[in-house]
Design a protein around this motif. Structure first.
Motif, PDB file in Angstrom:
ATOM      1  N   PRO A   1      55.334 112.845  87.781  1.00  0.00           N
ATOM      2  CA  PRO A   1      56.032 111.446  87.700  1.00  0.00           C
ATOM      3  C   PRO A   1      55.681 110.531  86.638  1.00  0.00           C
ATOM      4  O   PRO A   1      54.354 110.477  86.355  1.00  0.00           O
ATOM      5  N   HIS A   2      56.456 109.893  86.055  1.00  0.00           N
ATOM      6  CA  HIS A   2      56.329 109.158  84.758  1.00  0.00           C
ATOM      7  C   HIS A   2      55.776 107.783  85.056  1.00  0.00           C
ATOM      8  O   HIS A   2      55.226 107.007  84.507  1.00  0.00           O
ATOM      9  N   LEU A   3      56.740 107.070  86.282  1.00  0.00           N
ATOM     10  CA  LEU A   3      56.607 105.720  86.310  1.00  0.00           C
ATOM     11  C   LEU A   3      55.180 105.108  86.366  1.00  0.00           C
ATOM     12  O   LEU A   3      55.047 104.118  85.723  1.00  0.00           O
ATOM     13  N   ALA A   4      54.430 105.434  87.607  1.00  0.00           N
ATOM     14  CA  ALA A   4      53.169 104.709  87.674  1.00  0.00           C
ATOM     15  C   ALA A   4      52.252 105.133  86.560  1.00  0.00           C
ATOM     16  O   ALA A   4      51.281 104.301  86.000  1.00  0.00           O
ATOM     17  N   ASN A   5      52.368 106.346  86.000  1.00  0.00           N
ATOM     18  CA  ASN A   5      51.565 106.453  84.589  1.00  0.00           C
ATOM     19  C   ASN A   5      51.709 105.600  83.424  1.00  0.00           C
ATOM     20  O   ASN A   5      50.947 105.242  82.846  1.00  0.00           O
ATOM     21  N   ASN A   6      53.101 105.589  83.132  1.00  0.00           N
ATOM     22  CA  ASN A   6      53.671 104.607  82.106  1.00  0.00           C
ATOM     23  C   ASN A   6      52.952 103.128  82.511  1.00  0.00           C
ATOM     24  O   ASN A   6      52.660 102.272  81.490  1.00  0.00           O
ATOM     25  N   LEU A   7      53.104 102.599  83.737  1.00  0.00           N
ATOM     26  CA  LEU A   7      52.591 101.394  84.220  1.00  0.00           C
ATOM     27  C   LEU A   7      51.116 101.224  83.830  1.00  0.00           C
ATOM     28  O   LEU A   7      50.604 100.069  83.208  1.00  0.00           O
ATOM     29  N   ILE A   8      50.396 102.298  83.866  1.00  0.00           N
ATOM     30  CA  ILE A   8      48.910 102.324  83.697  1.00  0.00           C
ATOM     31  C   ILE A   8      48.603 102.075  82.257  1.00  0.00           C
ATOM     32  O   ILE A   8      47.979 101.433  81.794  1.00  0.00           O
ATOM     33  N   ASN A   9      49.473 102.814  81.432  1.00  0.00           N
ATOM     34  CA  ASN A   9      49.202 103.161  79.973  1.00  0.00           C
ATOM     35  C   ASN A   9      49.895 102.073  79.194  1.00  0.00           C
ATOM     36  O   ASN A   9      49.230 101.370  78.205  1.00  0.00           O
ATOM     37  N   LEU A  10      50.890 101.062  80.059  1.00  0.00           N
ATOM     38  CA  LEU A  10      51.242 100.028  79.343  1.00  0.00           C
ATOM     39  C   LEU A  10      50.173  98.789  79.763  1.00  0.00           C
ATOM     40  O   LEU A  10      50.216  97.888  78.883  1.00  0.00           O
ATOM     41  N   GLY A  11      49.500  99.128  80.734  1.00  0.00           N
ATOM     42  CA  GLY A  11      48.434  97.906  81.165  1.00  0.00           C
ATOM     43  C   GLY A  11      49.129  96.843  82.061  1.00  0.00           C
ATOM     44  O   GLY A  11      48.489  95.847  82.204  1.00  0.00           O
ATOM     45  N   ILE A  12      50.310  97.338  82.742  1.00  0.00           N
ATOM     46  CA  ILE A  12      51.137  96.390  83.389  1.00  0.00           C
ATOM     47  C   ILE A  12      51.348  96.550  84.907  1.00  0.00           C
ATOM     48  O   ILE A  12      52.377  96.282  85.581  1.00  0.00           O
ATOM     49  N   TYR A  13      50.361  97.288  85.463  1.00  0.00           N
ATOM     50  CA  TYR A  13      50.660  97.992  86.753  1.00  0.00           C
ATOM     51  C   TYR A  13      50.371  96.805  87.643  1.00  0.00           C
ATOM     52  O   TYR A  13      51.641  96.269  88.749  1.00  0.00           O
TER      53      TYR A  13
ATOM     54  N   THR B   1      37.121 124.220  74.721  1.00  0.00           N
ATOM     55  CA  THR B   1      36.986 123.921  76.122  1.00  0.00           C
ATOM     56  C   THR B   1      38.093 122.954  76.673  1.00  0.00           C
ATOM     57  O   THR B   1      38.228 121.900  76.098  1.00  0.00           O
ATOM     58  N   ASN B   2      39.027 123.272  77.626  1.00  0.00           N
ATOM     59  CA  ASN B   2      39.854 122.545  78.075  1.00  0.00           C
ATOM     60  C   ASN B   2      39.351 121.069  78.840  1.00  0.00           C
ATOM     61  O   ASN B   2      38.251 121.107  78.990  1.00  0.00           O
ATOM     62  N   GLY B   3      40.398 120.225  78.906  1.00  0.00           N
ATOM     63  CA  GLY B   3      40.025 119.065  79.259  1.00  0.00           C
ATOM     64  C   GLY B   3      41.354 118.470  80.048  1.00  0.00           C
ATOM     65  O   GLY B   3      42.409 118.968  79.891  1.00  0.00           O
ATOM     66  N   VAL B   4      41.092 117.435  81.011  1.00  0.00           N
ATOM     67  CA  VAL B   4      41.994 116.827  81.737  1.00  0.00           C
ATOM     68  C   VAL B   4      42.072 115.248  81.483  1.00  0.00           C
ATOM     69  O   VAL B   4      40.975 114.708  81.160  1.00  0.00           O
ATOM     70  N   THR B   5      43.248 114.695  81.424  1.00  0.00           N
ATOM     71  CA  THR B   5      43.126 113.195  81.420  1.00  0.00           C
ATOM     72  C   THR B   5      42.772 112.270  82.461  1.00  0.00           C
ATOM     73  O   THR B   5      43.637 112.598  83.614  1.00  0.00           O
ATOM     74  N   PRO B   6      41.832 111.455  82.168  1.00  0.00           N
ATOM     75  CA  PRO B   6      41.311 110.685  83.392  1.00  0.00           C
ATOM     76  C   PRO B   6      42.410 109.429  83.652  1.00  0.00           C
ATOM     77  O   PRO B   6      42.040 108.838  84.704  1.00  0.00           O
ATOM     78  N   ARG B   7      43.314 109.250  82.810  1.00  0.00           N
ATOM     79  CA  ARG B   7      44.259 108.165  83.431  1.00  0.00           C
ATOM     80  C   ARG B   7      45.033 108.813  84.448  1.00  0.00           C
ATOM     81  O   ARG B   7      45.065 107.951  85.529  1.00  0.00           O
ATOM     82  N   ARG B   8      45.628 110.059  84.393  1.00  0.00           N
ATOM     83  CA  ARG B   8      46.360 110.335  85.745  1.00  0.00           C
ATOM     84  C   ARG B   8      45.242 110.831  86.847  1.00  0.00           C
ATOM     85  O   ARG B   8      45.414 110.480  88.095  1.00  0.00           O
ATOM     86  N   TRP B   9      44.490 111.598  86.440  1.00  0.00           N
ATOM     87  CA  TRP B   9      43.642 112.258  87.499  1.00  0.00           C
ATOM     88  C   TRP B   9      42.449 111.324  88.187  1.00  0.00           C
ATOM     89  O   TRP B   9      41.738 111.949  88.927  1.00  0.00           O
ATOM     90  N   MET B  10      42.133 110.380  87.806  1.00  0.00           N
ATOM     91  CA  MET B  10      41.266 109.328  88.301  1.00  0.00           C
ATOM     92  C   MET B  10      41.984 107.985  88.314  1.00  0.00           C
ATOM     93  O   MET B  10      42.076 107.642  89.403  1.00  0.00           O
TER      94      MET B  10
END
Length: 848
Positions: A107-119, A494-503
């Motif tokens: 889902p986009h909504l919550a992730n975009n709020l975090i990236n915008l810094g406006i959650y 080596t693969n990695g994952v984004t801590p923004r979504r997964w933490m």
């Protein structure tokens, strides 16, 4: 990032600057569109509810409010998106182009709020409007654009490219339907339609003016042109139009917003007016139906010839649209076609887009009139190839006749690439026929076939694996002859994952706790998690850490009850295996451990064992019968174990249906134990292992994929290792592996298998699991029985370790603290430096 003033202050500030009334009004409108304060967000939601949804609060539905909020957030992203595209093109930066058949975005909504810094601001704005932000977030349907690790990795990489401010565009297919919605009925997987677009998608923008024609089928006409050059003219049976749909991908607290461009297939002429007037109503829309099938569903069942044909058409469709689009961007910048590689570096995410190499040659030769040598120079300097598998059956091969029926011109080009390549190979290997057969792009046999991994290797300037072990095994096994020929092309990423979504998004309580101790810089620089190590022995911090874990387990327990009806104890150990269902991932080894514990309890009802909740989740491919049997077995064992009074809630077995990003975000934070138990040498990397460790789960696993590097980072003492190594697996197979012998000589294993075989877990129906039992006893390709005893003994060590709460808490903290390497930011930085040769381009917004 620039913050907006409250609206109450803006007017007086602007008037003080000498702006007239109209100019002030224009600025106020702009701020309402892009402002990040609670007041402007509230106003934006209200405006969208009225002007976009056409509703007022008394009659607005939950979806209306979700859409209104989503459009408000998108407006704030659009400002950054336009600025990013404009700057990239004006300054002529090299752009990373990521070609992937999947993007498991979530889902986009919550992730975009975090990236915008406006959650928090948005949470307050919705609260003041009388609605809950969580209520709206839960309403969002996640995009059905991916299935497993391949698509999730692509999504993580798009996030990191934007966060690192790297110019990039992701290309794929806008599937109307995802792979399927999974339900469990009587223990069996049941597939239902994943109509993720049914309520609309507020995040995408249709670019109707941006479309390309894609040819399919037909035949070739050969002729000599006026300059005496031999030419091929492709006369297609069908032409499909690809229409672009763009989604902005915003970086974390930066202005950079990259583009995910997905292609929808349409008919060039969707309605035959003459046929309709003649009364042939079906034929009038027949072409529309045929063309739209190409982007209809993610991974159509390819057990049939028609299914295989559709999948090949899908792959070519999105590759052709993407390359035509890139060439158009390049030429519009005033560049020469011969210099295409200076504008784009194109990454092939596995073999699905490998036909791009032949398509690039076709476009350069047939559409842009380059000679072969120049076209090949451009092509071979454009593409890089990521291999994601060691399983020979997963390295795509296309039946030659099928390929020719869909892409006759490309077959001709591939033959010519192969002829020139084998001329070079013959000289270099001094006529070794076996090596030549191995390297050839054409496979011989009863039916000839095209080896797409070989095409990708020949046509790419770089080849990489996705974990240190995986890359080494590539060099020694499936791609060993290419490594011998082109060692300079090979590297590991080596693969990695984004801590923004997964933490940050998945585990806000843990995020808050970590940031309270070491600040929040780790969110963009994950290596800073190492600062937690000094708190690993702190009793107060250990308690806070385990309190967060318990709260996440309680949340998941509520979800499990609501979804499955099963009551689980949050105080029990949450033993988690969530991933695609496959024999090599060995979910059936896990369930054999459950059966073994169950039998120990039945044999000694007073036995002291640590209470465990086993949580499984994952989808089986619709045509993969043994994988679907594994799901049935898990549920059947659960039915017995969960309801046996002798067990006394010491064991619970849960299969959580419809595993996707949304559900994964609920499961990872709650895990105590992470099951990474694939046969050594079979898993390329894995990314679930990383997400679980980041959230404080301890891993039980083999030396497979990225497990090897995780163990090196977190410390051997904080990893539960069992099983054969990849070398031992190869040796045992070469010597002749006899699974039946292991079965006969291990009493606990024999009892468990006999129970499955006799129908103990299937209402005495001894036919239900017949095929699964047969495969394990006589055709165990993944050495499950060979690893069984080691696995059971290792699980006994887990039991002992979990009893020591202080030690377990320390191990959990250290697992998180030492996971800095496994950020997708690190992976992308390595790609940028070693393969793509691109740098960050900070985007200016209104001069800032």
């Amino acid at each position: 990032m620039k913050k907006s003033l409250p609206l109450s202050d803006i007017k007086s500030v602007l008037e003080d600057r000498g702006l007239d009334q109209n100019e002030v009004q224009n600025v106020l409108v702009e701020d309402a569109r892009t402002g990040l304060t609670v007041e402007t967000l509230k106003k934006a939601i209200q405006n969208n509810l009225f002007y976009v949804q056409g509703k007022y609060p008394e009659i607005a539905t939950r979806n209306d409010y979700y859409m209104a909020l989503a459009y408000a957030v998108r407006d704030r992203i659009l400002q950054r998106w336009v600025a990013s595209v404009k700057q990239y093109l004006q300054e002529k930066h090299r752009i990373v182009s990521y070609l992937s058949a999947e993007y498991l975005l979530g889902p986009h909504l919550a992730n975009n709020l975090i990236n915008l810094g406006i959650y928090k601001e948005t949470e307050q704005a919705t609260k003041e409007l009388g609605i809950s932000l969580d209520w709206l977030i839960e309403k969002e349907v996640e995009p059905g654009l991916g299935n497993g690790g391949l698509g999730r990795l692509a999504a993580c990489y798009m996030d990191s490219l934007a966060t690192l401010e790297v110019p990039a565009i992701g290309y794929g297919i806008r599937y109307q339907f995802g792979i399927f919605e999974q339900d469990i009925r009587d223990g069996w997987q049941v597939e239902d339609t994943d109509n993720w677009l049914r309520r609309g998608n507020p995040w995408e923008i249709a670019r109707r003016e941006l479309s390309y024609d894609v040819k399919l089928g037909g035949y070739l006409q050969h002729y000599t042109d006026r300059d005496g050059k031999f030419r091929s003219k492709w006369i297609p049976e069908l032409t499909v139009k690809g229409v672009a749909y763009d989604t902005p991908i915003l970086g974390y607290k930066v202005n950079t917003t990259n583009t995910l461009r997905l292609w929808k297939s349409e008919a060039p002429r969707s309605f035959d007016f003459q046929s309709f007037n003649a009364g042939d109503y079906n034929f009038a829309v027949n072409q529309k139906i045929v063309c739209e099938n190409l982007s209809k569903v993610l991974y159509p069942n390819d057990e049939t010839l028609n299914g295989k044909k559709l999948r090949l058409q899908q792959q070519y469709f999105f590759v052709s649209c993407s390359l035509q689009d890139m060439i158009g961007i390049h030429l519009r910048q005033g560049e020469k076609i011969e210099d295409f590689q200076s504008t784009f570096s194109v990454q092939l995410n596995d073999t699905h887009p490998a036909v791009a190499i032949a398509e690039m040659m076709r476009l350069l030769l047939d559409e842009h009139d380059l000679d072969w040598s120049t076209a090949w120079r451009v092509t071979s300097r454009t593409f890089a190839y990521t291999n994601h598998t060691l399983l020979p059956e997963a390295l795509e091969k296309w039946d030659l006749e099928l390929f020719q029926s869909v892409l006759p011109r490309h077959l001709e080009i591939i033959y010519e690439i192969n002829r020139r390549f084998l001329d070079e190979v013959t000289v270099r290997v001094y006529g070794d026929p076996e090596k030549i057969r191995s390297l050839s792009l054409i496979g011989e046999g009863p039916r000839k076939y095209i080896k797409m991994a070989n095409l990708a290797c020949v046509g790419s300037y770089a080849i990489n694996g996705v974990a240190a072990l995986h890359t080494e095994l590539l060099k020694k096994t499936v791609l060993k002859d290419f490594y011998a020929l082109y060692p300079e092309k090979f590297s590991n990423k080596t693969n990695g994952v984004t801590p923004r979504r997964w933490m940050v998004l998945s585990n806000p309580k843990l995020t808050e706790l970590i940031s309270s101790k070491i600040g929040d810089g780790w969110i963009k620089h994950l290596e800073e998690l190492s600062g937690l190590e000094k708190f690993a022995d702190d009793p107060d911090f250990q308690k806070q850490w385990m309190d967060v874990k318990l709260e996440m387990k309680k949340n998941l327990a509520r979800k499990i009850k609501n979804r499955t009806g099963i009551d689980v104890n949050p105080e029990s150990m949450f033993d988690i295996q969530v991933k695609r269902i496959h024999e090599y991932k060995r979910q059936h080894l896990n369930i054999l451990h459950v059966i073994t514990l169950y039998n120990r309890i039945k044999q000694n009802p007073e036995i002291d064992i640590v209470p465990r909740t086993f949580v499984f989740a994952g989808k089986a491919a619709p045509g993969y019968k043994l994988a679907k049997l594994m799901i049935k077995l898990i549920n059947s064992v659960g039915d017995i174990v969960n309801n046996d009074p002798d067990v006394k809630d010491r064991l619970k077995v849960v299969f959580y249906p419809n595993y996707n990003v949304t559900n994964a975000q609920k499961i990872y934070p709650a895990a105590d134990l992470s099951e990474q138990i694939s046969t050594a040498g079979k898993e390329a990397s894995g990314t679930g292992n990383m997400k679980l460790s980041m959230n404080g789960a301890l891993t039980i696993g083999t030396l497979d994929g990225a497990n090897v590097e995780i163990r090196e980072c977190v410390g051997e003492e904080n990893f539960f290792l069992f099983g054969l190594t990849a070398e031992e697996v190869a040796r045992i197979k070469s010597e002749g592996y006899n699974p039946y012998g292991y079965y006969q000589n291990n009493a606990e294993l024999k009892l468990a298998m006999d129970q499955i075989s006799s129908g103990y877990f299937s209402h005495l129906d001894d036919t239900v699991f017949k095929d699964l039992v047969k495969s394990l006893l006589y055709d165990d390709q993944f050495l499950l029985f060979a690893d069984y005893q080691s696995y059971i003994e290792c699980q006994d060590k887990v039991d002992v370790a979990y009893r020591d709460k202080v030690k377990w808490a320390k191990m959990s903290i250290l697992n998180t603290a030492r996971m800095g390497k496994f950020s997708s930011d690190r992976s992308i930085q390595e790609y940028c430096e070693d393969i793509w040769k691109v740098k960050s381009v900070p985007v200016s917004l209104n001069g800032n």
